[in-house]
Design a protein around this motif. Structure first.
Motif, PDB file in Angstrom:
ATOM      1  N   UNK A 240      14.657  31.170  66.970  1.00 23.24           N
ATOM      2  CA  UNK A 240      14.467  32.054  67.503  1.00 23.24           C
ATOM      3  C   UNK A 240      15.073  33.485  67.447  1.00 23.24           C
ATOM      4  N   UNK A 241      14.410  34.878  66.663  1.00 22.92           N
ATOM      5  CA  UNK A 241      15.160  36.053  67.704  1.00 22.92           C
ATOM      6  C   UNK A 241      16.145  36.309  68.728  1.00 22.92           C
TER       7      UNK A 241
ATOM      8  N   UNK B  21      20.243  39.544  64.377  1.00 23.99           N
ATOM      9  CA  UNK B  21      19.734  38.554  64.539  1.00 23.99           C
ATOM     10  C   UNK B  21      18.465  38.822  65.773  1.00 23.99           C
ATOM     11  N   UNK B  22      18.834  40.106  66.287  1.00 27.08           N
ATOM     12  CA  UNK B  22      18.780  40.809  67.356  1.00 27.08           C
ATOM     13  C   UNK B  22      16.747  41.206  67.679  1.00 27.08           C
TER      14      UNK B  22
ATOM     15  N   UNK C 270      20.987  32.710  74.606  1.00 28.75           N
ATOM     16  CA  UNK C 270      20.995  34.369  73.568  1.00 28.75           C
ATOM     17  C   UNK C 270      19.473  34.449  73.769  1.00 28.75           C
ATOM     18  N   UNK C 271      18.818  33.793  73.897  1.00 26.71           N
ATOM     19  CA  UNK C 271      17.807  33.835  73.636  1.00 26.71           C
ATOM     20  C   UNK C 271      16.425  33.320  74.845  1.00 26.71           C
TER      21      UNK C 271
ATOM     22  N   UNK D 140       6.366  34.915  66.831  1.00 27.52           N
ATOM     23  CA  UNK D 140       6.969  34.847  65.559  1.00 27.52           C
ATOM     24  C   UNK D 140       8.471  35.727  65.621  1.00 27.52           C
ATOM     25  N   UNK D 141       9.134  35.783  66.198  1.00 28.81           N
ATOM     26  CA  UNK D 141      10.179  36.645  66.883  1.00 28.81           C
ATOM     27  C   UNK D 141      11.821  35.693  65.870  1.00 28.81           C
ATOM     28  N   UNK D 142      11.666  35.517  65.013  1.00 25.18           N
ATOM     29  CA  UNK D 142      13.222  34.776  63.970  1.00 25.18           C
ATOM     30  C   UNK D 142      14.108  35.237  63.021  1.00 25.18           C
TER      31      UNK D 142
END
Length: 425
Positions: A56-57, A87-88, A355-356, A376-378
């Motif tokens: 996950x982002x 990747x944030x 972190x996510x 779909x934040x990846x």
């Protein structure tokens, strides 16, 4: 069902705590399904992940974007690029701008600028008191309606206990989250390092870690009195952890976070007076760092963030005592966190839980998960790719990173928001 199929991926699921090879299908901007065996790719766009990690982002809680007032340090556009490269996929922004974000009109400005300039999701926090001066509570209800996700005076402690108690009481009546930066302000004033033999030998003004414990104990006592929702950001010392543990055991609505610098660096790193290592709170002893890593592993500390704080060259090229505090971290958060994975201190699911998943859950966001129906934040990354960090390649306008020249392992390959690629290495 047609969409995008990520195959041959090492799926990092922070909720299930698993790290498995499989496939993931995205449709309509959301995760449609997760597959453990062979997948039928008929009609899909296929992306072969090559056995790399798909997670996950990152939801980064506490990012400073210097608009309005200090765009030369960081803008929404430059921060958005840096976040995508790191990747944030969600930035939760701080209100410590010039002027302070303490009115609905300023929040609307933030939302408009974010929509224009950044490819990632932005959720702004508002100040808790007007001008972050600790004297008068903001209009929490109006600011919530305008989109404030939480309330904080950032690194300024509300010294007046009566004012802070009133803020917590009012926030509780609206279900608003208050974020504190626990420090005893009188003890902490002017300090640039953690007290001890090292700071004494270097002649740096210092503060005891007990200042953090004192600040947290006060906040938790007020929390017990008011029943508010509270998150302690940037905890850094072992001395503060027993109080946090007691508060959680007592059922108080409290969570806590640590920033990546206090998980991966210690007070010895400031040995040559490099001001990129000057942070707030200051870097702690190695025993404190190890205690914070263990607290993340056990779940006592809920979140890991970058505490992204851009500073220009002029404010850092000063004697250590006078230099501005803070470091950029959007692009270095993941590779720095992977130091803990390579040291066998934390697993990848544990890292992405902090972190996510956990920041998203605390803020009531649907992101931070690998599950059907979630956005779909990846982030696709190679955890083993060697990187020698050069600060001049960072996409942030400010280059004040303590990791300049550091040998890191881990590289973001692609970042996706709502299934749309926003970054490719």
């Amino acid at each position: 069902m047609t969409g995008t199929l990520f195959t041959n991926a090492r799926l990092i699921d922070p909720d299930a705590g698993t790290d498995t090879i499989g496939a993931l299908r995205v449709s309509g901007g959301r995760i449609a399904e997760i597959l453990s065996g062979p997948a039928d790719a008929t009609g899909d766009t296929v992306i072969d992940c090559g056995g790399k990690c798909l997670a996950p982002g990152i939801v980064d809680l506490g990012v400073k974007i210097c608009e309005p007032g200090e765009r030369h340090k960081e803008s929404f556009r430059s921060a958005g690029r840096a976040a995508a490269a790191g990747g944030v996929t969600t930035m939760v922004t701080r209100p410590d701008t010039l002027p302070t974000i303490d009115s609905p009109e300023q929040l609307e400005f933030i939302a408009r600028r974010a929509a224009e300039a950044t490819p990632v999701r932005i959720h702004p926090m508002a100040a808790l008191t007007k001008g972050r001066e600790g004297r008068e509570m903001v209009e929490i209800g109006f600011l919530r309606d305008a989109g404030a996700i939480a309330f904080t005076d950032a690194d300024r402690v509300v010294v007046d206990t009566k004012v802070f108690g009133r803020c917590l009481t009012y926030a509780r009546s609206l279900g608003a989250l208050v974020i504190g930066h626990p420090q005893e302000p009188i003890l902490s004033k002017g300090a640039a390092a953690t007290s001890g033999k090292f700071a004494s030998l270097k002649g740096i003004p210092a503060v005891s870690p007990m200042a953090e414990r004192l600040g947290l104990e006060r906040d938790l006592a007020l929390l017990e009195m008011t029943g508010a929702r509270y998150h302690a950001d940037s905890l850094s010392s072992a001395a503060a952890l027993p109080a946090l543990e007691r508060a959680k055991a007592a059922g108080l609505d409290v969570t806590a976070g640590v920033d990546i610098h206090h998980l991966t660096l210690n007070v010895l790193d400031i040995g040559d007076y490099r001001t990129f290592f000057k942070l707030k709170p200051p870097l702690r002893d190695e025993e404190d760092r190890l205690a914070m890593v263990e607290a993340v592993a056990s779940g006592l500390i809920d979140t890991i963030s970058s505490m992204h704080t851009p500073q220009d060259e002029e404010s850092k090229r000063l004697p250590f005592e006078e230099a501005a505090s803070g470091a950029v971290g959007l692009e270095t958060l993941l590779p720095a966190a992977l130091r803990l994975y390579h040291a066998d201190a934390l697993t990848l699911p544990q890292l992405f839980r902090a972190m996510a998943l956990n920041p998203a859950k605390r803020l009531g966001l649907p992101t931070g998960r690998l599950e059907a129906g979630a956005p779909a934040d990846l982030v696709l990354f190679d955890p083993d790719a060697p990187v020698v960090l050069d600060r001049w390649t960072l996409k942030s306008k400010s280059k004040n990173t303590p990791f300049d020249g550091a040998r890191l392992q881990g590289k973001v390959l692609n970042t996706y928001v709502g299934g749309t690629e926003i970054y490719a290495a």
